[in-house]
Design an enzyme around this catalytic site. Structure first.
Site, PDB file in Angstrom:
ATOM      1  N   GLY A 245       0.852  -0.904  -0.024  1.00 30.19           N
ATOM      2  CA  GLY A 245      -0.063   0.436  -0.215  1.00 30.19           C
ATOM      3  C   GLY A 245       0.659   1.083  -0.013  1.00 30.19           C
ATOM      4  N   PHE A 246       1.863   1.537   1.248  1.00 30.77           N
ATOM      5  CA  PHE A 246       2.313   2.180   0.988  1.00 30.77           C
ATOM      6  C   PHE A 246       2.179   3.935   1.075  1.00 30.77           C
ATOM      7  CE2 PHE A 246       5.120  -1.186  -2.219  1.00 30.77           C
ATOM      8  CZ  PHE A 246       5.426  -0.665  -1.203  1.00 30.77           C
ATOM      9  N   GLY A 472       1.145  -6.690   3.802  1.00 32.12           N
ATOM     10  CA  GLY A 472       2.425  -7.163   2.979  1.00 32.12           C
ATOM     11  C   GLY A 472       3.529  -7.264   4.744  1.00 32.12           C
ATOM     12  N   GLY A 514       0.219   0.675  13.375  1.00 31.87           N
ATOM     13  CA  GLY A 514      -0.896  -0.424  13.114  1.00 31.87           C
ATOM     14  C   GLY A 514      -0.858  -0.760  13.884  1.00 31.87           C
ATOM     15  N   ARG A 594       9.548  -3.040  21.742  1.00 34.50           N
ATOM     16  CA  ARG A 594       9.767  -4.541  21.857  1.00 34.50           C
ATOM     17  C   ARG A 594       9.188  -4.998  20.335  1.00 34.50           C
ATOM     18  NH1 ARG A 594       5.739  -7.909  24.642  1.00 34.50           N
ATOM     19  NH2 ARG A 594       6.806  -9.714  25.357  1.00 34.50           N
ATOM     20  N   ILE A 595      10.811  -5.930  19.395  1.00 32.20           N
ATOM     21  CA  ILE A 595       9.944  -6.154  18.699  1.00 32.20           C
ATOM     22  C   ILE A 595      10.017  -7.820  18.229  1.00 32.20           C
ATOM     23  CG2 ILE A 595      11.253  -6.571  16.414  1.00 32.20           C
ATOM     24  CD1 ILE A 595      12.367  -4.399  16.770  1.00 32.20           C
ATOM     25  N   ASN A 597       8.066  -9.646  16.125  1.00 26.49           N
ATOM     26  CA  ASN A 597       8.655 -11.136  15.102  1.00 26.49           C
ATOM     27  C   ASN A 597       9.761 -10.163  14.547  1.00 26.49           C
ATOM     28  OD1 ASN A 597       8.844 -13.194  13.947  1.00 26.49           O
ATOM     29  ND2 ASN A 597       7.101 -12.615  12.222  1.00 26.49           N
ATOM     30  N   LYS A 666       6.208  -0.312  19.773  1.00 26.35           N
ATOM     31  CA  LYS A 666       6.519   0.870  18.167  1.00 26.35           C
ATOM     32  C   LYS A 666       6.301   1.040  17.033  1.00 26.35           C
ATOM     33  CE  LYS A 666       9.267   3.759  21.403  1.00 26.35           C
ATOM     34  NZ  LYS A 666      11.084   4.529  21.371  1.00 26.35           N
ATOM     35  N   GLU A 670       7.445   2.330   8.424  1.00 28.36           N
ATOM     36  CA  GLU A 670       8.254   3.491   8.334  1.00 28.36           C
ATOM     37  C   GLU A 670       9.571   4.355   8.186  1.00 28.36           C
ATOM     38  OE1 GLU A 670       4.151   6.353   7.153  1.00 28.36           O
ATOM     39  OE2 GLU A 670       4.319   5.077   8.483  1.00 28.36           O
TER      40      GLU A 670
END
Length: 709
Positions: A245-246, A472, A514, A594-595, A597, A666, A670
């Protein structure tokens, strides 16, 4: 929670690498996208776009086309239903009038939708659309963008007011030991997602259904309800799989045209944009001209910072590319002036695109910091460290977290920055001049109110329904991991359903907000579900469903500067005899909470950095001043990075949880592109001794830039 409800505690899923839960469906073709889902009685619409840039439609000659095989109707301003545009949309903005198709005879830009031809097959619709004769009364147009345009005016954007000022800029510049005054420019750029914009509209039992490729079904459903004056409950939009989408997949002309035709024909109507049509109708990033003035003392500490950005917009809609946004977050100075200004031209409306504001703004700001470091004789990383702000430079608010120095330390270690000779043009590899560069990055890390529902099924599994959009990024997988950890069950016992406006309000996939917004809602629903299950002790046969709404919790958040940060590093090789620039390696280190995946997160970071390479060296849409249209509005004429342009791109991260967020996330969608183009441009200077202030850094620009070291 008892073991009869959830089983034994599983190892934490969040923070460990997981392949996409829908991965097999995508590679086998079982995952169907908006343009390939079958419907009984489906017919096809083909948009007809204006061939002039400005003027009026004199006539639409439909008689011959209506006699062509399979043609069912031709919609245009003379017969289309009226729509309402007097409302404020979901994002707090009025609708772009381009979506209100066929409402008048005015043509405000090249590629304006003037008709829709509907036929039994797509091929018949296209043939008829190309045969349709539309006659115009043409008027003079102006599509020429110049940063010093006399009619430029200040305009507020997502980053705040149009103009923000503190301190005496001229006095601080005069008192500075080192001053930089430079102008940077970026071109018009286009999204070009892999999946085309496609929508199918139909009426079912008095309810409008739209199967679409979008970044937020509630957004599209709400806009359609407003445009057609419908009860919101009578509109359903579904978008299960989205191929990119971007920022371009919001409400567009093709959805509205499909609804009009489906209403008139009482049949499902599908409208798909061609690649060329997306260049006119799907939005794009405005070109920018940016002036940066920096004043510093002998130690490189800023006394004055001015960042002025001018972008363009259409004559029918205001959208500002907030290029001055990064300066309001990254660096402070006693005199701090930023401004975003607009010029109205006879062009299509720009829109959000891949880190809007921050991507082009960081190119100017971070290039200027590199130039200042050179003038001061200070290492670029050290210069940035000396100008780390304690609070928000404009807002004065504390930072929730700001681990940018940690990103630079880790990045410098991994990249081998310590051994860098700061002198330009001293490294060679045969005919290639080699150089390295760095830049900082930031992007807002917000959260928006969302709802989610979690059902404890009778078979011991759990179904999560949240109106997320996976464009995506791996959002469906991330939410599966979040839900599994919150439920304390293996991921195999969690099913996540997304992309349906019937699931209720939720944040769109945009603004890097999101996953954080949806995960917060899912976690809140699970917490209540666990409490109810602990009281019941066992799942009843009919199951239990709990619904959450994070509006109150998000509204109660303390006011702080919340951002993801990053440090970008690039090594380039430049052949000054041909002008060719090659990125040999890139490294990004990010502080992004925190990441969830690591597998898909790394893909997002690397994808963003790849777009940064594309922005730095390739992407450029050029408008013909005579016709007002673009040259080469396709992927043959508009160049993007391919595999051959991306040899080694690495992404890493440092610990950076947000203590005010129950999930600690977070946004990362982008931040990867921000600063990447500046790092490459800074590396090109280090290789050649020549500074490039205009993107892309094409071979011809390298050849004509002057003597190289």
């Amino acid at each position: 929670m008892t073991t009869t409800t959830t089983g034994t505690r599983a190892a934490e899923a969040v923070g460990t690498a997981h392949t996409r839960v829908e991965g097999r469906d995508k590679v086998t073709g079982a995952a169907r996208y908006a343009g390939e889902i079958p419907f009984a009685g489906l017919v096809h619409g083909w948009l007809v776009l204006s061939t002039i840039t400005r003027g009026r439609i004199r006539s639409v000659e439909t008689e011959a086309v209506l006699g062509m095989p399979g043609v069912l109707m031709v919609l245009h301003h003379g017969n289309a239903p009226r729509v309402d545009t007097d409302y404020t949309g979901m994002l707090g903005m009025p609708p772009d009038p381009t979506v209100a198709v066929f409402q008048h005879d005015r043509v405000p830009h090249a590629g304006w939708p003037v008709a829709l031809v509907v036929a039994e097959t797509s091929e018949q619709a296209r043939e008829a659309a190309e045969a349709l004769v539309v006659r115009y009364e043409e008027e003079p147009h102006d599509v020429t963008f110049a940063g010093e345009h006399p009619e430029a005016y200040a305009m507020a954007g997502p980053s705040g007011a149009g103009v923000e000022e503190k301190g005496d800029l001229e006095a601080e510049l005069a008192a500075s030991d080192v001053v930089l005054d430079a102008v940077y420019s970026t071109p018009e750029e286009h999204h070009n997602s892999m999946e085309p914009h496609a929508a199918t509209a139909l009426w079912d039992g008095g309810r409008l259904e739209v199967v679409d490729s979008n970044q937020g079904t509630m957004w599209v459903a709400g806009e359609l309800a407003n445009l057609f004056s419908l009860d919101p409950a009578s509109v359903r939009v579904r978008s299960e799989h989205v191929g990119g989408g971007f920022g371009s997949k919001g409400v567009r002309a093709h959805q509205v045209a499909a609804v009009m035709a489906a209403t008139a024909l009482s049949r499902p109507v599908r409208v798909v944009m061609t690649r060329r049509q997306t260049f006119s109708l799907a939005g794009y990033r405005s070109p920018t001209t940016q002036r940066v003035r920096l004043g510093a003392d002998a130690e490189g500490r800023l006394r004055a910072l001015e960042h002025r950005c001018v972008s363009l917009t259409s004559t029918v809609y205001e959208f500002v590319e907030s290029g001055a946004a990064p300066a309001r977050v990254m660096y402070d100075a006693p005199a701090h002036h930023t401004a975003n200004r607009l010029v109205r031209l006879d062009v299509p409306s720009p829109t959000f695109m891949r880190a809007p504001g921050e991507a082009p703004g960081s190119f100017a700001l971070e290039s200027a910091l590199d130039e200042l470091a050179e003038k001061c004789g200070i290492d670029p990383i050290e210069l940035r460290a000396r100008n780390e702000p304690e609070v928000g430079p404009v807002s004065g608010l504390p930072f929730a977290t700001r681990n940018l120095p940690a990103c630079f330390r880790e990045g410098a270690r991994r990249f081998g920055w310590a051994g860098r000779d700061p002198r330009p043009g001293v490294r060679r590899d045969g005919r290639w001049l080699l150089g390295t560069g760095t830049a900082a990055a930031s992007f807002g890390a917000g959260a928006m109110p969302s709802t989610a529902a979690v059902t404890a099924e009778a078979d011991g599994t759990f179904t999560v329904r949240v109106n997320a959009a996976d464009i995506g990024t791996g959002a469906r997988t991330a939410l599966t991991l979040v839900a599994a950890d919150a439920l304390e069950v293996p991921t195999e016992r969690v099913r996540v359903r997304i992309g349906d406006s019937d699931f209720g309000p939720a944040m769109i996939a945009g603004g890097s907000m999101g996953t954080r917004s949806w995960a917060w809602a899912v976690t809140a629903a699970v917490e209540e579900l666990r409490e109810r299950l602990s009281l019941s002790g066992v799942v009843p046969p009919e199951g239990i469903t709990v619904r959450s709404d994070t509006t109150e919790a998000i509204g109660a958040l303390a006011q702080k500067e919340r951002h993801s940060f990053g440090a970008q590093f690039a090594e380039v090789a430049v052949d000054v005899s041909t002008g060719e620039v090659r990125v040999r390696r890139m490294l990004g280190v990010f502080a992004a909470g925190r990441i969830v995946n690591p597998l898909t997160a790394r893909g997002q970071f690397v994808g963003g950095m790849t777009w940064g390479i594309s922005m730095a060296l390739h992407e450029e849409a050029v408008r013909d001043g005579n016709t007002g249209a673009l040259y080469g509005a396709d992927l043959a004429g508009y160049h993007v990075s391919t595999n051959a342009d991306v040899p080694v791109v690495e992404a890493h991260w440092v610990d950076d949880p947000d203590p005010d967020d129950p999930v600690g996330f977070k946004g990362i969608g982008e931040i990867g592109i921000v600063g990447a183009a500046a790092a490459i441009a800074n590396a090109v200077w280090h290789a050649t001794g020549v500074r490039h202030r205009s993107l892309p850094i094409r071979p011809d620009r390298v050849l004509t830039a002057g003597p190289h070291v």
